[in-house]
Design a protein around this motif. Sequence first.
Motif, short mmCIF file in Angstrom:
data_model
loop_
_atom_site.label_atom_id
_atom_site.label_comp_id
_atom_site.label_asym_id
_atom_site.label_seq_id
_atom_site.Cartn_x
_atom_site.Cartn_y
_atom_site.Cartn_z
N LEU A 307 0.84 -1.20 0.00
CA LEU A 307 0.00 0.00 0.00
C LEU A 307 0.87 1.25 0.00
O LEU A 307 2.05 1.20 0.39
CB LEU A 307 -0.97 0.01 1.19
CG LEU A 307 -0.44 -0.14 2.61
CD1 LEU A 307 0.03 1.19 3.16
CD2 LEU A 307 -1.52 -0.68 3.52
N ALA A 308 0.29 2.32 -0.44
CA ALA A 308 1.01 3.61 -0.44
C ALA A 308 -0.02 4.74 -0.46
O ALA A 308 -1.09 4.59 -1.05
CB ALA A 308 1.91 3.71 -1.66
N PHE A 309 0.35 5.83 0.19
CA PHE A 309 -0.53 7.00 0.23
C PHE A 309 -0.10 8.02 -0.83
O PHE A 309 1.08 8.09 -1.19
CB PHE A 309 -0.44 7.69 1.59
CG PHE A 309 -1.37 7.12 2.62
CD1 PHE A 309 -2.72 7.42 2.58
CD2 PHE A 309 -0.91 6.30 3.63
CE1 PHE A 309 -3.59 6.91 3.53
CE2 PHE A 309 -1.77 5.78 4.57
CZ PHE A 309 -3.11 6.09 4.54
N ALA A 310 -1.07 8.82 -1.26
CA ALA A 310 -0.74 9.98 -2.08
C ALA A 310 -0.01 10.99 -1.18
O ALA A 310 -0.25 11.02 0.02
CB ALA A 310 -2.02 10.60 -2.62
N PRO A 311 0.86 11.80 -1.74
CA PRO A 311 1.61 12.75 -0.91
C PRO A 311 0.71 13.73 -0.16
O PRO A 311 1.08 14.20 0.91
CB PRO A 311 2.49 13.50 -1.91
CG PRO A 311 2.53 12.65 -3.12
CD PRO A 311 1.28 11.85 -3.14
N ASP A 312 -0.48 14.03 -0.72
CA ASP A 312 -1.38 14.93 0.01
C ASP A 312 -2.33 14.17 0.92
O ASP A 312 -3.19 14.77 1.56
CB ASP A 312 -2.17 15.81 -0.97
CG ASP A 312 -3.01 15.00 -1.94
OD1 ASP A 312 -3.06 13.76 -1.79
OD2 ASP A 312 -3.63 15.58 -2.85
#
Lengths: 578, 594
Positions: A307-312
Amino acid sequence: MNSYRVATTFEQCGLRPPSTESVTVGESDMKFIQLKNGDDTSLLQYVQDGGIAFPHILVPEALKLRTAQSAVSKESILLQSELNNTNSVAGATAADSNGSAVATFVNSVLWLWNIKQHASTFTDQRRLDLLRLAESCMPAPVARIVLGSVNGTASAALAAQMEAEEAEGQRSIMTNIEGPISCIAWHPHRSLIAVAHRATDTVLLYDLANDTWCANILENVHMQGITSMAWQPCNGYTLAVGCRSGVCLWKLLPGAPASGYNSAQSATAPSLAWMSLLSFPPLPDVSESALHSNQLIPRSSTSVSALAFAPDGQWLITGHQTHGHLTVWDTALETATPLRRSGSTSRAATLSISVSPSGSYVASTHANNQLRLWETESWGSRVWSDFPANVSQLVWSPDSRSAFFSVVNSSSIFALAVYMGPPTLEVDISVVSTFEGHATTAVDDATESIRVGGAIRSLALDPTGQRLVAGFDADATSSDVTLLAAYMVNTAPLFRAGGDAHVLSPLGYIRGPNWGKQQKPHADDNGDGQPAEIITQVGLPAPVWFGFAPTFEPGALLTVAWASGKVSFVPMMFNGAK
Amino acid sequence: MAHGTVLNTGIASVNFASLGDSVLRQRTVRAMVYELALAYGIAVLANINLRHGIWCLLYAMFSSGTFLYTILAYVVGLGVLTLHSMLCYVERVPGNGGFARLQRLLRSPERTLLVMLWYMFSANIMLFAHRVVMGGSVSRMWLYPEGFYGAPQLNPAWLASGALATASGLAYAVHMMADERLQLSFPMIEQGRVYAFKDRIPESFLKVVRFARRSIAWFWPVYFVTGWMVYRGACAVIGRIMRTSSYAVGNPLLSPSAIGFWLYSGTLTVLVWELTHQLYEVITTQPTRINEMSRDSNMCLVNGLKHTGNPLVQHLAFQELYRLAMFRPAQRAELLTDIDRSSGSMWSQVSKECLAVVETARAQLAAQNADVAKPKVDAVKPKATTTALSSGNAPMGDILRRGGRPKPEEPQLQPPLPSGLIGGYNVPPKATSLDLFGPEAQGFEKYVLTKLRDMLVQSPLGTKLLARTPQASSLAVFGNFQQQVWAVRSVMRLVEASLTEDSYGVVQGDLPGILATILGYLSELERCVSQRQGPAVVRGEFVVQATERQAHAMIQVLRNVLYAFVVSFYDYLASLKLTPEVAQQLQAFVNFQA
């Protein structure tokens, strides 16, 4: 795919690895400081030069947890973890020791409970056998449709298939993981790291600012088989944990009492932690019995591998263990949008996901040797399928114009250069460095021969884009996998035609803390019945995870989780600020 | 307009709604073409006959039955498209409990009736046509007794298929209405329409299979128990009209092939409905670039944000603003530097429209929070009696009294507005107050509802259910939830971008006001949550805590944008001229304690 601009080797630069009894403290003046046998002269010199020495953190192999109070609701699954609650295990022991009628009663209850458990296990096993038989007679999707009401069991068959593939040597997200730590996640804005404990499926929080463990230990019946973690940027203390049930989204409210939100206490104080379970397709409603028993959750189509988040922090993207589709989550609204492009079988399972710092690109790698690059405006994608083996996680440069990655069983480091801005996918891939396995002598002990290099397992790039660290895979050449190789990075040549500058320049080796001296039988036992010769070796733990802190003013701070359970911090000072 | 194309030569008009109409009309045509392909695909599926071996697919593709079924499925699909374009709405009617579902069914009885009638009718048509196409004994309406010369008897299979079709249509219509499927769900991310549709197909199939499974579980047992009785009853009625045979003609109700066929045919019918609905939703909610069609794109966008005639058009404008703020730096910079206007700078107009959405919600919530905070005098009143209810003092009377709009005498359907996908678009019921039946109650409908009301309020359960709860009124604030999310995210993204793209510093002066509005709304939301959330209940090792989803989601959205602001503006926070209250609230975000 191009193969030019290959860097000079470590040997050509005169860089040799530290001996097995050394440990790397940090980088200063473009040199790594190694300590050996308690000799602190180098350390003293390093500190006098303005270097920062971080103590190691030790995560034990087994954790003895006290009770945790957790919470669940129809809309979100919430957990409050407070370490000061009454220990229920101690209560049971006290009842046993009371003897006579009470003890008899307790024993009777326990006996009845055991009978019930055995009966339940037997029934479940028979049902599982039946369903597996049914699934063997008909295509899996049809079986799922017919028998789909028992979601777990249908998934168990898939899990068995996945495990069989693993046994056949298929690359899996769970391979190569050893030691108590599954993965680590740095908070994007605070000096806080989350450590996933593999044996107990819990998440521990360490506050580097106060140099102490936080009182909260995040635990929930849904959080089993942790594969990945990430803190949500721009959202306080929100941690997403990928596991078999989906994504456990933890919201920590520092120092908040159970009934409110606002408080101004330290992050290390016991705090309220709420958990929402994000699973797509949605899991059936949590039953009462599931909340009381720690039953094993099988892998299913909701199981998350990366998983990974968007930078914002507005969206979260997840990859799955049993298929290659991705899911984009709006974490505030908890709505999911599937991206069905890659294969639907476990052979296409997602291995890693990385979002570029600008949020314009997402790179996903899959177990069918695919690398897929997405642009996030209209979610168009481009795929590369001609790699000989699986691709490791991509590490993006801070300008989001290039990324580095490696391929399993390959000693090359690849670079992906994005020539046009989003949403176009004008990309070129080239080999920028190769580190063939070879033997060399230690820098501080000319008699010690060390085999370095070989297949690269994973990479980490610091947030300023100036340091790249490579970890090696244990393969037939028996290279010293406990060493990490560090490079200096210059991405400009990737975008310059005909330049002869190197993208990666060797910088040095990093070695972690060893196990200490251990005795073990000699490998060359001839099997003649004689006791094997006992030899004494320095135990060398392999790195199970490494990555950089999001911000570190003097340069970059490498964090390495070793198989021994130690987490070490290797500061790299290259910004001149001391 | 092709996706991703920026027009250099635009139209002089800045009327977002009229430009939007042309886009929606183009989408209508596309939807009709895609529907044809969809109908053909399902027709092939319907006509696959395994007796043709490996050529079954090829045979199905060119058989006459396929073409007949295609025409039928296409007509039904067009009907669904038309119906949905008339009835679908963008504003949410929140609440997901059993009673909320019932409310949705009763809120607009004409709509419910229309949807039910259409789905029942189309299901019967589809099953009939499929039966005709497939032929065989199932297709015969009358059966003659074997070995006798006599009058025919009604084929029981006809009754079975008719009952199944009617029940399926009814169940699907109730599902569409009660589960808020007619509320358009806007996508979180933009994809090509083909991918967006393709990604929804598995869920659609799952829904259809679930529907078929439920029909097995519910319809067939009931039918087997009561079917023969119903059949004999129907025959008796028919026997009064025409001469029917007195000889038995067998019992095809127990024919497995017939049951399998009905199940198959019914499943395909639901598949047509479901995929058509998905197609409609994908095409209607796909982000547009309407403003780029105009020469004055910024003014066109502002015009769309201000448009109140058609909620769909306004939503598309907010969606467009959101995508502009997130993904189009050139247009974003152009908007921030567009200051030479008599009506004020473009930034100030855009931010005003966005903040108006937030401010309206905040004011509504603040009023409701104040109501909740007041001492509850009603709580000590004795329980209302039926007499008291009819005089308007009871909760039910209170609900009907708060209807708001004056009601016309004759019942009538709301005329569709001309901007929908096909034909028109109906204005959704305003969710300003959570009335049970809404202001639409009138005429015959009013009579029925009044009777229903009287029946309900005579029971303690009814009184309890119909009472106006604080939770229900707070949910009404989130009727335009999606619009609020876009407004907040867009304006704060523009603020963030202003750090580097605001050449004239038009944004900086508005920062205190924007922050005050956002923080004020956050405070009201937190007050709302703390006031209304019930006590936590311990269940085993867990504590059960019911939450209000919309309020929590909005809190997350606001915290996210505020944290993003703090991270971006960290070095400049001290220079902002904020009121002490706003500064104190913002400090919690700076300290990561919010």
